[in-house]
Design an enzyme around this catalytic site. Structure first.
Site, mmCIF file in Angstrom:
data_model
loop_
_atom_site.group_PDB
_atom_site.id
_atom_site.type_symbol
_atom_site.label_atom_id
_atom_site.label_comp_id
_atom_site.label_asym_id
_atom_site.label_seq_id
_atom_site.Cartn_x
_atom_site.Cartn_y
_atom_site.Cartn_z
ATOM 1 N N ALA A 72 0.501 -1.128 0.198
ATOM 2 C CA ALA A 72 -0.045 0.065 0.311
ATOM 3 C C ALA A 72 0.720 1.002 -0.285
ATOM 4 O O ALA A 72 2.356 1.035 0.567
ATOM 5 C CB ALA A 72 -1.287 0.367 1.257
ATOM 6 N N GLY A 117 1.238 -5.652 0.801
ATOM 7 C CA GLY A 117 0.165 -5.357 -0.448
ATOM 8 C C GLY A 117 0.545 -6.277 -1.468
ATOM 9 O O GLY A 117 0.063 -7.157 -3.080
ATOM 10 N N GLU A 120 0.950 -9.751 -1.778
ATOM 11 C CA GLU A 120 -1.014 -10.021 -1.875
ATOM 12 C C GLU A 120 -1.181 -9.720 -3.137
ATOM 13 O O GLU A 120 -1.608 -11.487 -3.274
ATOM 14 C CB GLU A 120 -2.022 -9.444 -0.832
ATOM 15 C CG GLU A 120 -1.324 -9.760 1.144
ATOM 16 C CD GLU A 120 -2.475 -8.774 1.515
ATOM 17 O OE1 GLU A 120 -3.007 -9.045 2.112
ATOM 18 O OE2 GLU A 120 -2.152 -7.604 1.185
ATOM 19 N N GLU A 140 1.679 -6.416 7.593
ATOM 20 C CA GLU A 140 0.669 -5.303 8.195
ATOM 21 C C GLU A 140 0.945 -5.072 9.714
ATOM 22 O O GLU A 140 0.781 -3.733 9.718
ATOM 23 C CB GLU A 140 -0.190 -6.251 7.228
ATOM 24 C CG GLU A 140 -0.460 -5.030 5.786
ATOM 25 C CD GLU A 140 0.481 -6.393 5.426
ATOM 26 O OE1 GLU A 140 -0.291 -6.186 3.945
ATOM 27 O OE2 GLU A 140 1.397 -7.524 6.187
#
Length: 266
Positions: A72, A117, A120, A140
């Site tokens: 992110a 992310g 991910e 995170e």
């Protein structure tokens, strides 16, 4: 090769007569950090790829020399109010879901940092090819949130609940060799060869029946987490979509005639 840009930060290249599509993360100045704009572009690109019946495999790559994706965009989020973050959530979630729900086989080509992310996005793919520079992880909790792009669900399906818990709770980064040993990545290749090897794998995949590939992926994904009896019903439904298709007829004919199939894709 043809190219199509989705917004400023996402590019789609079509190779192998359009059968292999390369979904390119192209925000090098931010190491491909996923901003709101980039998330929207990813969603748009995935929607277009999902609707393209010529595409048989997708490879997720990066233009940054030292990173696949660092997750992110925390610089953007630093200016967010709670209301801003709440508004952004469905936008970013749609991007990760877009990759996850692509109906054809997907291969991530990972080098350098694939964190949060970014990892991910790789986990959302069916196969992860990584070179020896890769560093992966879901850090995170170290910044006060949890993996929200599918990590808490995809990682345990890949490595088991206890291993996923250790990795998520510790927020540690895992280098390429250990990542391969733990099953965090599927193929470990020499430095600089992740994209080449991922595209080669996708090319081999794309030589197979389009109907079969989509049905096999559907069975694999829908069957996860089900008991064996229910999973076999999912498999049977997917089998039925292939058994009476033109691809099945062509595949059997080509086998008996000792020639390469010319898949009708239906």
């Amino acid at each position: 090769m043809s190219e199509e840009r989705f917004g400023e930060f996402v590019l789609v290249r079509r190779q192998e007569q359009g059968r292999v599509a390369e979904l390119v993360l192209d925000r090098p100045k931010a190491m491909n950090a996923v901003s709101t704009e980039m998330a929207r572009s990813l969603t748009g690109a995935c929607t277009a790829l999902g609707e393209d019946r010529d595409v048989r495999a997708v490879v997720l790559t990066s233009t940054h020399e030292r990173a696949f994706c660092v997750g992110a965009d925390l610089k953007e989020r630093n200016s967010f109010s709670d209301a801003d973050l709440l508004r952004q959530r469905p936008v970013t979630r749609a991007a990760y879901t877009g990759v996850l729900e692509l109906p054809v086989p997907t291969v991530a080509a990972v080098h350098g940092f694939a964190l949060g992310g970014g990892f991910e996005l790789a986990l959302a793919c069916d196969v992860i090819v990584a070179d020896r520079t890769a560093v992966v992880g879901l850090p995170e909790v170290s910044v006060g949130v949890i993996p929200g792009g599918g990590g808490t669900q995809l990682l345990p399906r890949r490595v088991g609940a206890a291993r996923a818990a250790e990795l998520i709770f510790s927020a540690r980064r895992v280098e390429a060799v250990e990542a391969s040993e733990l099953g965090l990545v599927d193929q470990l290749v020499d430095e600089g060869r992740d994209r080449e090897e991922a595209l080669a794998l996708a090319g081999r995949i794309a030589g197979n029946s389009p109907v079969g590939l989509r049905a096999a992926k559907r069975a694999l994904r829908l069957g996860q987490g089900l008991d064996l009896r229910a999973g076999l019903e999912v498999e049977d439904a997917a089998w039925r979509t292939t058994a009476f298709s033109g691809d099945r007829a062509e595949g059997v004919a080509a086998f008996n005639e000792r020639r390469k199939p010319q898949w009708p894709g239906e």
